[in-house]
Design an enzyme around this catalytic site. Structure first.
Site, short mmCIF file in Angstrom:
data_model
loop_
_atom_site.label_atom_id
_atom_site.label_comp_id
_atom_site.label_asym_id
_atom_site.label_seq_id
_atom_site.Cartn_x
_atom_site.Cartn_y
_atom_site.Cartn_z
CE1 TYR A 128 -3.76 2.39 0.33
CE2 TYR A 128 -2.28 3.55 1.80
CZ TYR A 128 -3.42 3.54 1.02
OH TYR A 128 -4.20 4.65 0.93
CD GLN A 198 -11.23 3.23 1.39
OE1 GLN A 198 -11.10 3.36 2.60
NE2 GLN A 198 -11.32 4.25 0.56
CD GLN A 271 12.73 11.78 10.23
OE1 GLN A 271 13.74 11.84 9.55
NE2 GLN A 271 11.92 10.76 10.17
CG HIS A 274 8.33 12.96 6.95
ND1 HIS A 274 8.03 12.20 5.86
CD2 HIS A 274 9.66 12.80 7.17
CE1 HIS A 274 9.11 11.60 5.42
NE2 HIS A 274 10.12 11.94 6.20
CD GLU A 339 10.94 5.94 10.99
OE1 GLU A 339 10.58 5.49 9.89
OE2 GLU A 339 10.48 7.01 11.46
CG HIS A 340 15.17 7.49 10.53
ND1 HIS A 340 13.93 8.08 10.67
CD2 HIS A 340 15.11 6.73 9.41
CE1 HIS A 340 13.15 7.70 9.67
NE2 HIS A 340 13.83 6.88 8.89
CG ASP A 373 14.33 8.81 4.19
OD1 ASP A 373 14.08 7.86 4.94
OD2 ASP A 373 14.11 10.00 4.51
CD GLU A 428 2.76 -30.44 28.99
OE1 GLU A 428 3.58 -29.51 29.05
OE2 GLU A 428 2.14 -30.75 27.94
CG HIS A 433 -0.55 -34.68 23.36
ND1 HIS A 433 -1.89 -34.35 23.33
CD2 HIS A 433 0.10 -33.65 22.75
CE1 HIS A 433 -2.03 -33.18 22.74
NE2 HIS A 433 -0.83 -32.73 22.36
#
Length: 442
Positions: A128, A198, A271, A274, A339-340, A373, A428, A433
């Site tokens: 996406y 969606q 940064q 954004h 993140e960076h 990037d 157990e 088993h």
């Protein structure tokens, strides 16, 4: 933008985390998901009319549109296409090297007991790519190329339709570049002009026009992130992405401290532009250097086309912290888990081993985050909101499964393992088993 001492960092951070814990748009997203699950394409087109620039009659876009967009862009801006091609080649090289690290193997645990691992790519993956204020065609490379390098049989691309009913021209062109760079048959990529939550729901459940996939990757708004979070389990995802952020550790020991301040300021603004939720932070050893960076930011921000957004970001969460020593800086960096993470320090190699939490590390003043990037080959789809504490960035591993195998033959070692399984199962309370193991007794 604030300047604080490291002794005040914990108080600041607790306050920041509390404010960042906002309410996600779950009510809206749950309704979208349910509508798409029940009504399929009809729901997608309804929400396209509500949220997107158009609602195309046909959701699928022929690959010929991607090739047409690429050739048109080549005429309009050949240098851009060349830069795209270079970036795609480097991302392919890095992704192929990553894929080499995931191997099939068999190992004889004991005589007659052979355990193994098989690495299997998922069959279908969706990518996406948003196209709001910024059509993030670079993210297409970062998601699609690793998927193909992982060996995914069929990749779906989804991006919101523009006024012409098609995804952004640069996104379509990037899709053509990616396919050409990887060298796969163009029929292995299907493109859809679908946006928002969606799209995530459609790829999770499948509709009349859109196939169900195994994994969904790619960035997006809070609505996209919320949809991925709610649907995880019905579909695989890369991770839940929040606002982007950067932390720069700069020691001010450059031959020209004013130049270093200018570079740090530029990286902060890179940064901050954004969106207003983006976070740019710096760790420095002195208030003098902090002041130089703050002045450099003020000098540069006025020239930015996106100065309003960058200003909102810095006002809300821009931070320069003055650290006491190296250990102090490392401690704070590991708490932030950025993140960076940029290391603009003289002895960068001596810091690396102590830094544990980051999405991607940029070592030395030349290693700008912007290179990651776009064009250096490493992936820019990275963990945000402190999730670097427990995960890394997007890679081929998000599109593969490591599954295990077991092959046994009747040996003394097998009998020991069989007997142990029988004893453990009975302990157990799982008698069936135990019986399953007992039936294989020599």
């Amino acid at each position: 933008m604030q300047i604080i001492q490291s002794k005040d960092f914990e108080t600041y951070w607790k306050s920041f985390i509390k404010k960042a814990d906002d309410i996600k748009p779950e009510k809206v997203v749950r309704k979208i998901i349910n509508d798409v699950r029940v009504k399929g394409d009809v729901a997608i087109k309804k929400y396209a009319k509500k949220f997107d620039r158009s609602s195309p009659d046909k959701l699928e876009v022929p690959f010929s549109e991607a090739k047409r967009s690429l050739e048109k862009l080549r005429v309009q801006d050949s240098s851009l296409v060349e830069a795209m091609e270079l970036a795609a080649r480097n991302i392919k090289r890095f992704s192929e090297k990553q894929r080499e690290q995931f191997i099939n193997f068999e190992y004889e645990i004991d005589s007659g007991v052979i355990a193994g691992q098989r690495v299997i790519p998922v069959q279908k993956a969706a990518v996406y790519i948003p196209s709001g204020r910024f059509p993030l065609f670079s993210s297409l490379f970062m998601c699609m190329i690793p998927a193909f390098c992982a060996g995914v049989e069929e990749v779906m691309l989804s991006s919101p339709p523009g006024n012409d009913g098609l995804p952004d021209q640069k996104i379509l062109a990037a899709a053509a570049v990616a396919v050409q760079t990887i060298g796969v048959n163009e029929q292995k990529l299907r493109i859809f002009a679908v946006g928002g939550a969606q799209a995530i729901a459609a790829f999770t459940f499948g509709t009349e026009s859109i196939p169900r996939v195994d994994v969904i990757a790619g960035p997006g708004s809070k609505f996209i992130a919320t949809a991925k979070k709610l649907l995880y389990g019905d579909v695989g995802i890369d991770f839940i992405a929040g606002p982007t952020d950067i932390l720069i550790i700069a020691d001010g020991k450059s031959d020209n401290i004013d130049t270093q301040a200018e570079i740090v300021a530029a990286d902060m603004l890179g940064q901050a532009e954004h969106d207003a939720d983006a976070r740019a932070r710096v760790l420095v050893p002195s208030e003098e250097f902090a002041d130089k960076i703050a002045l450099a930011v003020e000098k540069q921000i006025t020239a930015l086309p996106g100065s309003k957004t960058a200003r909102a970001s810095l006002d809300a969460g821009g931070l320069i912290t003055v650290y006491q020593n190296k250990e102090d800086a490392v401690r704070i960096a590991n708490i932030i888990a950025p993140e960076h993470l940029e290391l603009q320090v003289m002895d960068a190699d001596t810091w690396i081993g102590q830094l544990k939490n980051y999405g991607s590390l940029f070592i030395g003043s030349l290693s700008a985050e912007v290179l990651g990037d776009y064009s250096a080959g490493i992936n820019h789809t990275l963990p945000t909101s402190q999730s670097a504490r427990f995960t890394g960035g997007l890679s081929v591993r998000h599109f593969i499964k490591t599954v295990t195998t077991l092959k046994c033959s009747k040996t003394e070692s097998f009998e020991k393992i069989r007997n142990a399984a029988e004893i453990l199962a009975r302990a157990e309370g799982l008698e069936a088993h135990a019986l399953s193991a007992a039936k294989r007794k020599s």
